[in-house]
Write an enzyme that holds these catalytic residues in place. Structure first.
Site, PDB file in Angstrom:
ATOM      1  N   GLY A   1      -4.503  -5.600   6.359  1.00 25.62           N
ATOM      2  CA  GLY A   1      -5.724  -4.841   6.622  1.00 25.62           C
ATOM      3  C   GLY A   1      -6.567  -5.404   7.749  1.00 25.62           C
TER       4      GLY A   1
ATOM      5  CB  THR B   1       1.299   0.399   4.908  1.00 26.82           C
ATOM      6  OG1 THR B   1       1.632  -0.741   4.107  1.00 26.82           O
ATOM      7  CG2 THR B   1       2.563   0.831   5.626  1.00 26.82           C
ATOM      8  N   GLY B   2      -0.018  -2.377   5.911  1.00 27.06           N
ATOM      9  CA  GLY B   2       0.189  -3.712   6.482  1.00 27.06           C
ATOM     10  C   GLY B   2      -1.033  -4.568   6.238  1.00 27.06           C
TER      11      GLY B   2
ATOM     12  CB  THR C   1      -0.809  -0.009   1.319  1.00 27.04           C
ATOM     13  OG1 THR C   1      -1.500  -1.234   1.412  1.00 27.04           O
ATOM     14  CG2 THR C   1      -1.773   1.144   1.414  1.00 27.04           C
TER      15      THR C   1
ATOM     16  NE  ARG D   1      -8.454  -7.807   2.363  1.00 23.25           N
ATOM     17  CZ  ARG D   1      -7.486  -6.899   2.488  1.00 23.25           C
ATOM     18  NH1 ARG D   1      -7.292  -6.008   1.547  1.00 23.25           N
ATOM     19  NH2 ARG D   1      -6.728  -6.893   3.543  1.00 23.25           N
ATOM     20  CB  VAL D   2     -13.352  -3.740   1.991  1.00 21.80           C
ATOM     21  CG1 VAL D   2     -12.934  -2.329   2.374  1.00 21.80           C
ATOM     22  CG2 VAL D   2     -14.269  -3.702   0.775  1.00 21.80           C
ATOM     23  N   GLY D   3     -10.022  -4.021   2.778  1.00 16.61           N
ATOM     24  CA  GLY D   3      -9.073  -3.938   3.892  1.00 16.61           C
ATOM     25  C   GLY D   3      -9.248  -2.649   4.669  1.00 16.61           C
ATOM     26  CG  ASP D   4      -5.697  -1.032   6.237  1.00 15.62           C
ATOM     27  OD1 ASP D   4      -5.456  -2.046   5.549  1.00 15.62           O
ATOM     28  OD2 ASP D   4      -4.949  -0.034   6.261  1.00 15.62           O
TER      29      ASP D   4
HETATM   30  N1  GLY Z   1      -3.328  -2.496   3.987  1.00 15.25           N
HETATM   31  C1  GLY Z   1      -3.849  -2.857   2.738  1.00 15.25           C
HETATM   32  C2  GLY Z   1      -4.851  -3.912   2.783  1.00 15.25           C
HETATM   33  O1  GLY Z   1      -4.809  -4.784   3.646  1.00 15.25           O
HETATM   34  O2  GLY Z   1      -5.708  -3.920   1.945  1.00 15.25           O
END
Ligand code: GLY
Length: 283
Positions: free
Chosen positions: A219, A216-217, A166, A194-197
């Site tokens: 999610g 970043t990392g 990211t 799928r939705v991350g952070d």
């Molecule tokens: N940090 C990016 C994700 O997990 O989508």
């Protein structure tokens, strides 16, 4: 010590190679140029992220990784300390998701997802762009090989085999307004939808009168800690930007790649438990 007038911090993703530091630095310089010309912190973090979305070495915009069904879905968000925020989730076929997020920020809404986000982008004049790169295609074929053979890396001990890079930026402008942004193609072993952070305010990004945070990392691990808001709360409690970053990283087992950048009125800082190219510029 004299306080800085402008600050920009950029990162190229937890787990990314140092080889992309040139683009992370170019992104920060682009942000600084915006601030010098009296643009807002929000403009600075948007333009900084555009530089990295347009560089195919990053998992954001052009260069985003594929979902396991062979589609590319992207997430992006931005926010400033006056609580203006905008985000898109699982958007498809646009060159710069962060620019669409900025248009959402200017609308009555905060987060648009899926086909609604893509349709909104088209109505706002964003034409079709394919974010596909050879690197992402190679990655897809490796992941599909894992899936076919049943050797899917397991959560918690093989996160480093996931693609996570990211991109993000935080900034303070000459009015003392803070802003933050983030953009990603998500993780490369993920279901469509799928939705991350990244597009979730308080998780991937947060800004308020005490500063701005972008993370970043992984999610799913970030969402569980509402990480950006939790780190921001450390600034509210009087911790320095560097202390707040380090506190956030300390929440995680080192096997889970994690990175945080922070800006407040005194300084910018970055910390990670893995390789993370960072550029901090202040004037
Ligand atoms: N940090 C990016 C994700 O997990 O989508």
């Amino acid at each position: 010590m004299k306080k800085p007038k402008w600050i920009v911090v950029t990162h190229g993703g937890a787990g990314s190679s140092k080889k992309v530091l040139d683009a992370v630095t170019l992104a920060a310089r682009t942000g600084m140029r915006m601030l010098r010309k009296k643009n807002s912190a929000l403009d600075a973090v948007e333009e900084a992220v555009v530089v990295m979305e347009d560089d195919p070495r990053f998992n954001a915009g052009t260069g985003s990784v594929f979902r396991i069904d062979g589609t590319i879905e992207m997430d992006a968000s931005l926010m400033d300390s006056e609580f203006h925020c905008g985000a898109v989730a699982t958007i498809k076929g646009v060159r710069n998701p962060i620019r669409v997020a900025r248009k959402v920020l200017e609308s009555p809404h905060i987060l648009l997802a899926g086909s609604g986000a893509t349709e909104f982008a088209r109505r706002m004049g964003f034409t079709y762009h394919s974010p596909v790169t050879r690197r992402a295609l190679r990655r897809l074929s490796r992941v599909q090989g894992w899936l076919r053979s049943g050797r899917l890396p397991k959560y918690a001990h093989k996160w480093k085999s996931y693609s996570l890079d990211t991109v993000g930026a935080v900034a303070m402008d000459s009015r003392g307004i803070f802003a933050t942004s983030s953009s990603t193609g998500g993780t490369s072993i993920a279901l469509p939808g799928r939705v991350g952070d990244t597009p979730l305010i308080g998780c991937g990004i947060y800004a308020g009168p005490c500063g701005a945070v972008s993370v970043t990392g992984v999610g799913e691990a970030i969402i569980r800690q509402v990480l950006s808001k939790s780190v921001y709360d450390k600034l509210v409690a009087g911790r320095s930007a560097s202390e707040a970053c380090k506190w956030g990283i300390s929440l995680y087992d080192p096997s889970i790649p994690m990175g945080i950048i922070v800006v407040n009125a005194d300084s910018g800082a970055g910390a990670s438990n893995t390789g993370m190219p960072v550029c901090i510029l202040a004037r």
